[in-house]
Design a protein around this motif. Sequence first.
Motif, PDB file in Angstrom:
ATOM      1  N   LEU A  27      45.900   1.157 -11.206  1.00 24.37           N
ATOM      2  CA  LEU A  27      45.578   2.671 -10.663  1.00 24.37           C
ATOM      3  C   LEU A  27      44.526   3.115 -10.922  1.00 24.37           C
ATOM      4  O   LEU A  27      44.041   3.950 -10.147  1.00 24.37           O
ATOM      5  CB  LEU A  27      46.929   3.252 -11.419  1.00 24.37           C
ATOM      6  CG  LEU A  27      48.297   3.053 -10.848  1.00 24.37           C
ATOM      7  CD1 LEU A  27      49.320   3.993 -11.570  1.00 24.37           C
ATOM      8  CD2 LEU A  27      48.150   3.316  -9.193  1.00 24.37           C
ATOM      9  N   VAL A  44      42.143   4.979  -7.934  1.00 22.02           N
ATOM     10  CA  VAL A  44      42.038   6.501  -8.157  1.00 22.02           C
ATOM     11  C   VAL A  44      40.325   6.677  -8.147  1.00 22.02           C
ATOM     12  O   VAL A  44      39.764   7.492  -7.353  1.00 22.02           O
ATOM     13  CB  VAL A  44      42.362   7.060  -9.598  1.00 22.02           C
ATOM     14  CG1 VAL A  44      41.914   8.517  -9.795  1.00 22.02           C
ATOM     15  CG2 VAL A  44      44.003   7.097  -9.284  1.00 22.02           C
ATOM     16  N   ILE A  99      38.403   8.612  -5.125  1.00 18.36           N
ATOM     17  CA  ILE A  99      37.624   9.614  -5.704  1.00 18.36           C
ATOM     18  C   ILE A  99      36.095   9.909  -4.766  1.00 18.36           C
ATOM     19  O   ILE A  99      35.591  10.700  -4.408  1.00 18.36           O
ATOM     20  CB  ILE A  99      37.345  10.167  -6.978  1.00 18.36           C
ATOM     21  CG1 ILE A  99      38.844  10.484  -7.598  1.00 18.36           C
ATOM     22  CG2 ILE A  99      36.385  11.156  -7.335  1.00 18.36           C
ATOM     23  CD1 ILE A  99      38.872  10.438  -9.236  1.00 18.36           C
TER      24      ILE A  99
END
Length: 284
Positions: A260, A264, A268
């Motif tokens: 994860l 992420v 981003i």
Amino acid sequence: MVSGQHPAVRFLGKMGFLLVVFVIIVYTVFPFYWTLNASLLPEKDVFTTPLKYAPMPVNGGSYQKVMQNDAFLLALRNSAIVAGATTLIALMFGSLAACALGRYKMRGRTVVLMVILAMTMFPQISVLGAVHTIISKLGLYNSLGGLVLSYMLFVLPFTVWVLTNFFKSLPRELEESAYVDGATPVQTFFRILLPLSIPGLATTGILAFIAAWNEYLFALALTITDNARTVPVVIANFSGEGLHETPWGQIMAASVVVTLPLVVLVLIFQRKIIAGMTAGAVKG
């Protein structure tokens, strides 16, 4: 000519292309789907027949056990520290070396680039003995500092090689204008070239972070206690006496938790990653 093709031929070609794309997506996404699915099943249902392709009912017991595992939580912290420090150091020194190799003409430049490229081709196992000896002599065995130093062996050459091509693609007019205004090479690098290279730094940094985050061989050979072990080693230690005694649900849950942060980060920085990957593709 494509414009002269029969509509049926164009339709079949389009459907064939979509089929190939679908197969590629399924092939690449299915392992992560299966990991997520298994992590949400009760431990006894992971290897049931027929296989369950949807976690019904959803069971979060594996995640609860993983997040209560002190060794795993400590390994998460260790991985974050080691991967983050490795990436920052590699970008700091790699950008300086890449700028020099990409923008200045010097004797032996091609040889240096070839040596750097060759360093990325060596399998880790071939240098493990030497790295182990060096880390032990420096007193860094079973420490986060030793892992950071050893990871630089494969992260730094990769960083320099990728950033060299990026710095080479930057317009020379900006650099020359800075020199005309009285800027020194150091000022030009930090005020002109480095800000322009942010997309390349983001792309290279993400790839370097992923490589350091997922590294297993050095982390296994250079650590002996949970105080210094990283996530891949700790997950590998989730084992039992046999296939059905191994906590596969916890292994799958831990794998999802570890993946994860990378997902992420990519989400981003996706715009800068795309910009960095396409930079230099077209030169005016």
